[in-house]
Write an enzyme that holds these catalytic residues in place. Structure first.
Site, PDB file in Angstrom:
ATOM      1  N   GLY A 184      43.793  39.457  43.700  1.00 45.83           N
ATOM      2  CA  GLY A 184      44.869  39.527  42.715  1.00 45.83           C
ATOM      3  C   GLY A 184      45.876  38.411  42.886  1.00 45.83           C
ATOM      4  N   LYS A 213      36.908  41.197  31.414  1.00 43.04           N
ATOM      5  CA  LYS A 213      37.786  41.234  30.243  1.00 43.04           C
ATOM      6  C   LYS A 213      38.616  39.969  30.060  1.00 43.04           C
ATOM      7  CE  LYS A 213      38.402  46.278  30.325  1.00 43.04           C
ATOM      8  NZ  LYS A 213      39.400  47.370  30.403  1.00 43.04           N
ATOM      9  N   ARG A 255      39.052  39.668  57.657  1.00 39.64           N
ATOM     10  CA  ARG A 255      40.511  39.562  57.490  1.00 39.64           C
ATOM     11  C   ARG A 255      41.234  39.555  58.833  1.00 39.64           C
ATOM     12  NH1 ARG A 255      41.472  43.505  52.197  1.00 39.64           N
ATOM     13  NH2 ARG A 255      40.645  42.015  50.678  1.00 39.64           N
ATOM     14  N   GLY A 297      36.783  38.123  45.704  1.00 41.33           N
ATOM     15  CA  GLY A 297      35.960  39.086  44.966  1.00 41.33           C
ATOM     16  C   GLY A 297      34.487  38.771  44.960  1.00 41.33           C
TER      17      GLY A 297
END
Length: 425
Positions: free
Chosen positions: A405, A229, A40, A382
């Site tokens: 996100g 999910k 990063r 991720g």
């Protein structure tokens, strides 16, 4: 959402002070505090070098971890963990926050840029103000962790203005932390009320590549969605059904779709309250002519653990006392064939329990299929990004998003506060 935003190329920064929001939320060794992965930091270098080269004085800021901004909040949090309030002191609170100082980032930045990087002892306090005032063109200052200030996550106007004031009346705000643009925080969105706001080179790339994939993709457009999910991806599936030619569902969320089509899924992860939604999505896909693929065979075990004691069964024949852990060889072929013929592929989320090596094969196979596809390939952070990097395929992907996100909300078509606040072209 408008993806056409002004960038650092559209503003004159010569002789000006630039408040630059970076994403320096880097992993660190919990004992030594040493940075264990500086990706990063490296991702911010092109924008920093450009601004310094254009004669700007750069004031960089970032959050790191989740410090507790007040002593009272720290006490409350520790009591919830079983500590006694009377045993806690302000020294404990200060010590816990010091572990989240950006000082190691300043050291690493200095090494990577081969130049001195000044470090402020606070975020908008006396030291930051003095060092910002003294900063000259071509110099770089790093502020202390923005989340040390309770006004950061609350998007407090007073804190946002204090940040903006460091850059002065003719200053510029440059947003280059894509991983935080889905949050309306003071340093990601609030400061744009006080300074002209443009994107850095990292966010420019995210908007151009991901925005282009959603608005005008090279077809066929294939979207691969994994993870645990269905509820986490409802908005994404809804949005992509309007844009994609093929949607592939893997990971834990696939079992809800398998159950929705009338088959037992044993003890697999299942969201029973989303079965009607799954059926609705399948009907919507059929009506729109969108190919909708999900797991057809599964590696199953009795326990949730990394074990060679597994069976591979068809998805419509799962034993009642077993749970699904990874996609099987038939599914790998099915998914890989769809990827092979694609013009654009967007992938977000693993298709198996990737953290267990035995059940990471499906996710690795997807990564390999993307690398060999010849398509425009976009990987959404991720575990999917981890798989691509572990296999050495990162340089064969068109783009690996820096925001987990944020990229998910981007795929949903949501307005991202840290992008919406930037000046339109």
């Amino acid at each position: 959402m408008n993806y056409q935003k002004k960038t650092v190329y559209d503003v004159d920064v010569n002789g000006k002070k630039v408040l630059l929001r970076c994403d320096f939320n880097v992993p660190q060794d919990k004992d030594s505090g040493a940075i264990t992965d500086d990706k990063r930091i490296r991702a911010a270098l092109p924008t920093i070098r450009y601004l310094l080269g254009q004669g700007a004085a750069v004031i960089a800021c970032s959050h790191l971890g989740k410090p507790v901004a007040t002593f009272d909040a720290y006490v409350k949090k520790q009591v919830e963990k079983g500590k006694k309030a009377e045993d806690l002191t302000e020294a404990d609170w200060i010590r816990s926050n010091k572990k989240l100082s950006l000082s190691p980032v300043a050291v690493r930045l200095s090494e990577l840029l081969d130049m001195p990087v000044a470090m402020a002892a606070d975020t908008v306090g006396p030291d930051a103000q003095a060092k910002a005032a003294a900063l000259r063109p071509g110099e770089l200052l790093l502020l202390e962790n923005t989340r040390f200030e309770k006004g950061e996550t609350k998007n407090d106007p007073a804190f946002a203005k204090a940040l903006a004031d460091l850059a002065g009346a003719d200053g510029v705000f440059v947003s280059d932390a894509f991983g935080t643009v889905h949050r309306a925080h003071a340093s990601t969105a609030g400061v744009a009320a006080y300074l002209p706001a443009v994107s850095g080179l990292l966010i420019q790339k995210e908007l151009e590549i991901m925005g282009g994939a959603l608005e005008d993709p090279k077809r066929p457009f294939v979207a691969i969605l994994g993870g645990a999910k269905v509820s986490d991806k409802i908005g994404v599936i809804n949005n992509l059904l309007e844009k994609a030619d093929t949607i592939i569902i893997g990971g834990g969320m696939a079992y809800t779709f398998i159950k929705a089509t009338g088959h037992d899924v044993g003890t697999s992860l299942l969201e029973a309250d989303k079965l009607d939604y799954a059926r609705e999505m399948l009907e919507k896909a059929a009506a729109k002519g969108v190919r909708f693929l999900f797991t057809v065979d599964v590696k199953v075990t009795r326990e949730f653990e990394n074990t060679e004691d597994y069976l591979t069964v068809d998805a419509d024949s799962m034993p009642s006392d077993y749970m699904g852990m990874d996609i099987g060889p038939k599914t790998i072929r099915l998914f890989s064939d769809a990827i092979r013929g694609a013009g654009t592929v967007v992938w977000n989320g693993p298709v198996g329990v990737f953290e267990f090596p035995v059940f990471s094969e499906g996710t690795k196979a997807i990564a390999r299929a993307l690398a060999e596809s010849g398509a425009i390939t976009i990987v959404g952070g991720g575990d999917s990004a981890a798989a691509v990097e572990q296999l050495g395929f990162a340089d064969r992907m068109t783009h690996i998003s820096t925001g987990g996100g944020a990229s998910l909300e981007f795929l949903e078509g949501k307005e991202l506060p840290g992008v919406a606040c930037l000046l339109d072209k």
